[in-house]
Design an enzyme around this catalytic site. Structure first.
Site, PDB file in Angstrom:
ATOM      1  N   CYS A 100      24.086   5.461  22.280  1.00 24.70           N
ATOM      2  CA  CYS A 100      24.438   4.053  22.520  1.00 24.70           C
ATOM      3  C   CYS A 100      25.939   3.874  22.686  1.00 24.70           C
ATOM      4  CB  CYS A 100      23.936   3.186  21.363  1.00 24.70           C
ATOM      5  SG  CYS A 100      24.308   1.423  21.570  1.00 24.70           S
ATOM      6  N   CYS A 109      22.825   0.803  14.129  1.00 27.70           N
ATOM      7  CA  CYS A 109      22.337   2.189  14.121  1.00 27.70           C
ATOM      8  C   CYS A 109      23.467   3.112  13.700  1.00 27.70           C
ATOM      9  CB  CYS A 109      21.806   2.582  15.497  1.00 27.70           C
ATOM     10  SG  CYS A 109      20.461   1.542  16.091  1.00 27.70           S
ATOM     11  N   GLN A 316       6.350  -5.943  10.872  1.00 32.98           N
ATOM     12  CA  GLN A 316       7.064  -4.673  10.948  1.00 32.98           C
ATOM     13  C   GLN A 316       7.673  -4.499  12.337  1.00 32.98           C
ATOM     14  OE1 GLN A 316       7.935  -2.851   8.606  1.00 32.98           O
ATOM     15  NE2 GLN A 316       6.375  -2.643   7.021  1.00 32.98           N
ATOM     16  N   PHE A 345       0.960  -8.407  -2.266  1.00 27.90           N
ATOM     17  CA  PHE A 345       2.003  -8.629  -1.255  1.00 27.90           C
ATOM     18  C   PHE A 345       1.403  -8.392   0.132  1.00 27.90           C
ATOM     19  CE2 PHE A 345       3.831  -6.689  -5.079  1.00 27.90           C
ATOM     20  CZ  PHE A 345       4.745  -7.658  -5.499  1.00 27.90           C
ATOM     21  N   GLU A 366      -0.877 -13.090  -2.174  1.00 25.03           N
ATOM     22  CA  GLU A 366       0.446 -13.395  -1.621  1.00 25.03           C
ATOM     23  C   GLU A 366       1.114 -14.472  -2.464  1.00 25.03           C
ATOM     24  OE1 GLU A 366       3.046 -13.417   0.234  1.00 25.03           O
ATOM     25  OE2 GLU A 366       2.672 -11.467   1.120  1.00 25.03           O
ATOM     26  N   ASP A 392       2.129 -15.462  -8.209  1.00 26.16           N
ATOM     27  CA  ASP A 392       3.501 -14.978  -8.364  1.00 26.16           C
ATOM     28  C   ASP A 392       3.451 -13.566  -8.927  1.00 26.16           C
ATOM     29  OD1 ASP A 392       6.121 -14.453  -8.889  1.00 26.16           O
ATOM     30  OD2 ASP A 392       6.467 -16.165 -10.225  1.00 26.16           O
ATOM     31  N   ASP A 415       2.580  -3.499  -1.268  1.00 24.13           N
ATOM     32  CA  ASP A 415       3.531  -3.480  -0.156  1.00 24.13           C
ATOM     33  C   ASP A 415       4.590  -4.559  -0.404  1.00 24.13           C
ATOM     34  OD1 ASP A 415       4.814  -3.018   2.234  1.00 24.13           O
ATOM     35  OD2 ASP A 415       3.342  -4.066   3.468  1.00 24.13           O
ATOM     36  N   CYS A 441       9.980  -0.288   1.156  1.00 27.29           N
ATOM     37  CA  CYS A 441      11.116  -0.252   2.076  1.00 27.29           C
ATOM     38  C   CYS A 441      12.407   0.072   1.346  1.00 27.29           C
ATOM     39  CB  CYS A 441      11.245  -1.579   2.820  1.00 27.29           C
ATOM     40  SG  CYS A 441      11.488  -3.007   1.742  1.00 27.29           S
TER      41      CYS A 441
END
Length: 485
Positions: A100, A109, A316, A345, A366, A392, A415, A441
């Site tokens: 790039c 990146c 995602q 989640f 959720e 919660d 998740d 993540c």
């Protein structure tokens, strides 16, 4: 990661992650002298790590292990310094030419100077190291990699007018609010990348470009969407945006406050936004087929699960890798007809619906009531046995109440956002759920939560690392735990 939506509120930093540079008291160094150092390894965030003659740790931007570099310190901290390369005396065999033009300027990146094999190995090493700090030893790690560098199907571009009246469109510089003006993005899917130049041209013609806060881009199989954050309505510019949408054949939406206004001139209708998961690729034989009016017709209909979402929902960024992650979780859990599974989640049902398609009875939980409605609608559309409810999941007492109300749970899927699922993992040991699939993540909060699970009697059985964000230090980690008491 630039998020299109707000379903996972704020994703606060965990305070532990090596992938997030933590703010601390610092002194900007004015010394322009060079120091020659040898790079020993990569930090979790991808910077090179070296030590000064005095033994102080130095983090060096864009430096790779084994390289001899002359560096200049630009930030001095109590326990470590931050530096940049003034002269690279030797080059690592892992170094490549960044693909790039904006590498080193744009903050998106930060690993493009490292070859792909080494990038992915580094991410697996990060997970292994963080788990080792918790006393956990991992076996072989499965790699879930994408096949394309042009993977990013959503992005948020900042808009700013500089002091000379020039309109800038782009991403933020590293650790800065400064906007880097771009004409293309190497990692955007082609449908989005080709919009950048026309967007720049349009913004330069607006009567009031300062009223544009940012532009969000989204590509699905069915639609290409441009969402404009408009700080205040402007009729003349609204017409120009409509003309742009018609010329580029995209769907256009405008955010005014919290209200999204769709411009339906392109195609004549509000776009249908949906994620399509292929059950054949997930290794799932559907327990029952939906009628054709809900999906496509014939055999193809029965092999697809559609997850509709709104622009404010979490999605995602890498569709191919997401499909591989779902397939991995399904393969680990092997859902059987009638089994009770719990998806915590749950989002829009990314894991809930494929597991239900295999015949499992799924409870999807959720925190956001709007997402509970979304999961319910998606389950109804696909005629799947998914019950959604709000809770919660950061409150351990509410988690205990939730799990106590549901007996014979065969497996739980976690998740969570970047802050992790500590409350859930602290109470799971009291319920002896046979299997837990955790998708994270943030490997640091995953390591913390994994330690809770192991202390409660669980053991790590499988690990996978998904390269969701190519050319960056960010990663998704999947772990399968089984209860052994």
């Amino acid at each position: 990661m630039a998020m299109l939506g707000k379903r996972r509120p704020s994703r606060p930093a965990s305070g532990h992650s090596g992938l997030v540079r933590q703010p601390s008291r610092k002194t900007e160094s004015k010394d322009d002298t060079s120091t020659t150092l040898v790079v020993e390894r990569l930090a979790h965030d991808g910077r090179g790590v070296a030590h000064s003659v005095e033994g102080k740790t130095v983090f060096i931007d864009q430096a790779l292990p084994g390289e001899h570099v002359d560096v200049a310190i630009h930030v001095t901290r109590k326990r470590y310094d931050e530096a940049h390369i003034k002269n690279r005396l030797t080059s690592s065999e892992q170094r490549v030419e960044p693909p790039c033009t904006y590498f080193g300027q744009c903050g998106g990146c930060d690993l493009q100077h490292l070859n792909l094999t080494a990038q992915r190995r580094h991410k697996r090493d990060v997970v292994t190291e963080l788990m080792a700090r918790q006393g956990l030893t991992l076996g072989p790690i499965t790699a879930l990699d994408g096949s394309s560098e042009r993977y990013r199907r959503r992005a948020r571009l900042g808009v700013r007018v500089d002091g000379q009246g020039n309109v800038l469109l782009g991403f933020r510089a590293p650790n800065s609010h400064r906007l880097v003006d771009i004409e293309q993005c190497h990692v955007l899917v082609p449908a989005l990348n080709k919009l950048i130049l026309p967007l720049r041209q349009l913004l330069a013609t607006l009567a009031s470009p300062r009223l544009v806060g940012h532009v969000e881009l989204l590509a699905t199989d069915e639609a290409t969407v441009v969402l404009v954050r408009q700080l205040k309505a402007h009729d003349q510019d609204r017409v120009r945006w409509q003309q742009f949408a018609e010329q580029q054949q995209v769907s256009l939406g405008t955010w005014l406050g919290r209200v999204l206004h769709w411009n339906v001139a392109c195609g004549g209708a509000t776009p249908v936004l949906q994620e399509v998961l292929n059950l054949d690729e997930l290794g799932i034989q559907r327990a029952s087929s939906p009628p054709s009016e809900h999906c496509l017709s014939g055999d193809k209909a029965s092999s697809l699960v559609t997850l509709r979402f709104s622009p404010g929902d979490f999605l995602q960024v890498n569709a191919e890798v997401n499909q591989k992650m779902v397939a991995q979780v399904v393969a680990w859990l092997k859902p059987a007809p009638g089994q009770q599974l719990v998806d915590l989640f749950a989002g829009i049902g990314n894991f809930s619906l494929p597991l239900a398609a295999a015949g499992a009875k799924v409870l999807a939980v959720e925190g956001n009531p709007a997402m509970v409605e979304r999961i319910t609608a998606n389950a109804d559309t696909n005629l799947l046995d998914v019950h959604a409810q709000q809770a919660d999941l950061s409150d351990d007492k509410k988690v205990q109440m939730l799990l106590s109300e549901h007996q014979q749970i065969a497996a739980i899927v976690l998740d969570p956002p970047r802050s992790g699922a500590e409350a859930v993992c602290q109470v799971l040991g009291s319920y002896n759920v046979p299997r837990v699939a955790y998708i994270s993540c943030d490997p640091a909060t995953l390591a913390r939560d994994a330690a809770h699970l192991v202390h409660a009697g669980y053991r790590v059985k499988q690990v996978a690392v998904a390269d969701m964000f190519l050319h960056t230090a960010h990663l998704e980690t999947l772990m399968l735990f089984e209860y052994e008491g």
